[in-house]
Write an enzyme that holds these catalytic residues in place. Structure first.
Site, PDB file in Angstrom:
ATOM      1  N   GLY A  93       7.316 -23.130  -1.096  1.00 30.25           N
ATOM      2  CA  GLY A  93       6.399 -23.276   0.024  1.00 30.25           C
ATOM      3  C   GLY A  93       6.881 -24.266   1.068  1.00 30.25           C
ATOM      4  N   HIS A 146       2.934  15.386   9.820  1.00 32.80           N
ATOM      5  CA  HIS A 146       3.468  15.758   8.512  1.00 32.80           C
ATOM      6  C   HIS A 146       4.885  16.310   8.691  1.00 32.80           C
ATOM      7  CE1 HIS A 146       3.679  17.381   4.450  1.00 32.80           C
ATOM      8  NE2 HIS A 146       4.182  18.489   4.981  1.00 32.80           N
TER       9      HIS A 146
END
Length: 452
Positions: A266, A435
């Site tokens: 972190g 598609h």
């Protein structure tokens, strides 16, 4: 020199804030102690994603035989990787500089310190004091290094130092299984490195949806990345062969050999000695109101130094725009609480809004729709897996989504748009999606939630 606004910090939040201030007609100065672009551009998002793009190319080359393409082997060239990272960073940094100049932002090179709510000193080769009506703090953070014995040994890196050197490694141990850790694991694994992750928490990516974390851990193990969760690192030692990392897991001490160690535990805010006056803070971060103003009137804070914020470049940018609007007395329409979070593994991870765990904790009844990408034609063609999960409340309003699939970082914006505009599942399904495409799986997940 007198200004309407002085911004301290030239990262994504700071330079975006400065540009928007000038667009509102405010005379603005930007103070930056190092390079324009901050951590994100120079030592974070951009070089890391350049490495991951290269990793994706290598992964696709590995799939080549599946598509009848022979002798397509690729070998990573670290000198070439370093050059590409440097070229990309340099090009973008110059672009930030041009953008600031085009918007008439005055740039001061040096370390900015707040003298008072109306004055900022610039320390450096050309010290100067700037007077101003408003100050925006955007100084960002730095890698956090836990008190692990041996963390200062040669061959032990933070994300900053690893990206600056980009060392070749045969065995890399990554301490920390958060976003930074898993992204470096993915990249170095593709470059042929034996990678291990040691994470103290019970799973990878602790802030993310549990299903995403489990799916990623399974993918990593399949790819040969060693994952040790619930494991606390005790020390790093130098050996004749390189380095040795000892950690405790389930009450038993284990050891991992390495030639490089990345500490990815972190980052912490760089707020020490930034303000000379009392200000409301929590865990080293500034508390701010809805306009990003601190408890000191006229002093604003944005980005990684704000308490409770998500430490992401696009979050800092949004906060910078909000602060600029507030200073100019203009409304801001950005939803600062809705920040998409992305992890650029292969496939990518993206999340927005509610998770199933958060909904349960807040007693929010939800419906969940899910599509496995193995049923998606475009994903099947590319031999890419994962899933898409969409959450709605009982009234059908979309409240969140979690994706692990190709192009997740692009697809998440469609969900963000739906949540910001308070769309229901039925309204979301009015869109006709092409598609074959990965995007049509969003519609499938929404349909699945609607049928619940």
């Amino acid at each position: 020199m007198k200004y309407d606004v002085v911004v301290i910090g030239g990262g994504p939040g700071g330079y975006v804030c400065a540009i928007h201030c000038t667009r509102y007609g405010l005379k603005t100065a930007l103070v930056e102690k190092a390079e324009l672009g901050g951590t994100c551009l120079n030592r974070g998002c951009i070089p890391t994603k350049t490495l991951l793009y290269a990793a994706g190319l290598l992964e696709n080359i590995d799939k080549a035989a599946l598509f009848g393409i022979r002798n397509a082997g690729g070998t990573p060239d670290f000198a070439g990787l370093r050059k590409r990272c440097s070229d990309v960073v340099s090009t973008l940094r110059k672009g930030v500089g041009r953008l600031l100049k085009q918007n008439k932002v005055d740039i001061y090179q040096g370390k900015g310190r707040v003298v008072s709510p109306t004055a900022v000193s610039v320390e450096g080769e050309n010290p100067v004091e700037l007077t101003t009506s408003h100050i925006v703090l955007a100084v960002g953070g730095a890698p956090s290094i836990p008190p692990i014995p041996g963390s200062s040994l040669p061959g032990v890196y933070t994300s900053d130092s690893l990206l600056s050197e980009l060392p070749e490694s045969k065995k890399l141990v990554i301490i920390g299984g958060g976003v930074i850790g898993v992204e470096f694991a993915e990249a170095y694994r593709a470059f042929g490195t034996d990678v291990s992750i040691v994470e103290m928490m019970p799973r990878l990516l602790p802030p993310f949806d549990t299903d995403l974390a489990r799916h990623l851990a399974a993918l990593f193990r399949k790819k040969g990345i060693h994952v040790f969760t619930g494991a606390g690192v005790k020390k790093i030692e130098k050996t004749e062969e390189g380095l040795s990392i000892s950690f405790e897991k389930g009450g038993k001490e284990e050891f991992l050999p390495a030639d490089a160690v990345l500490i990815a535990t972190g980052r912490h805010p760089e707020t020490k000695d930034l303000l000379p006056m009392e200000v409301d803070m929590e865990r080293g971060c500034f508390k701010v109101d809805s306009h990003m103003e601190t408890s000191v009137k006229g002093v604003y804070a944005i980005g990684d130094i704000v308490y409770g914020t998500v430490q992401l470049a696009h979050s800092a940018e949004a906060q910078g725009k909000a602060a600029a609007a507030a200073i100019a007395g203009k409304p801001c329409s950005i939803e600062l609480d809705l920040v998409p979070q992305c992890v650029y593994t292969l496939p990518e991870i993206a999340s927005i809004g509610l998770t199933e765990e958060a909904a349960k904790q807040r007693d929010i009844p939800i419906k969940t729709g899910r599509v496995v990408m193995g049923s998606n034609a475009k994903s099947l063609i590319a031999d890419e897996g994962g899933y898409i999960k969409i959450l709605s409340d009982e009234s059908g309003y979309i409240r969140g989504a979690q994706l692990i699939c190709a192009d997740a970082y692009n697809l998440i914006s469609e969900i963000s748009l739906a949540i910001v505009n308070h769309l229901t599942l039925k309204e979301f399904l009015k869109v006709i999606r092409p598609h074959p495409s990965v995007e049509e799986a969003l519609g499938g997940a929404a349909e699945s939630a609607l049928l619940r």
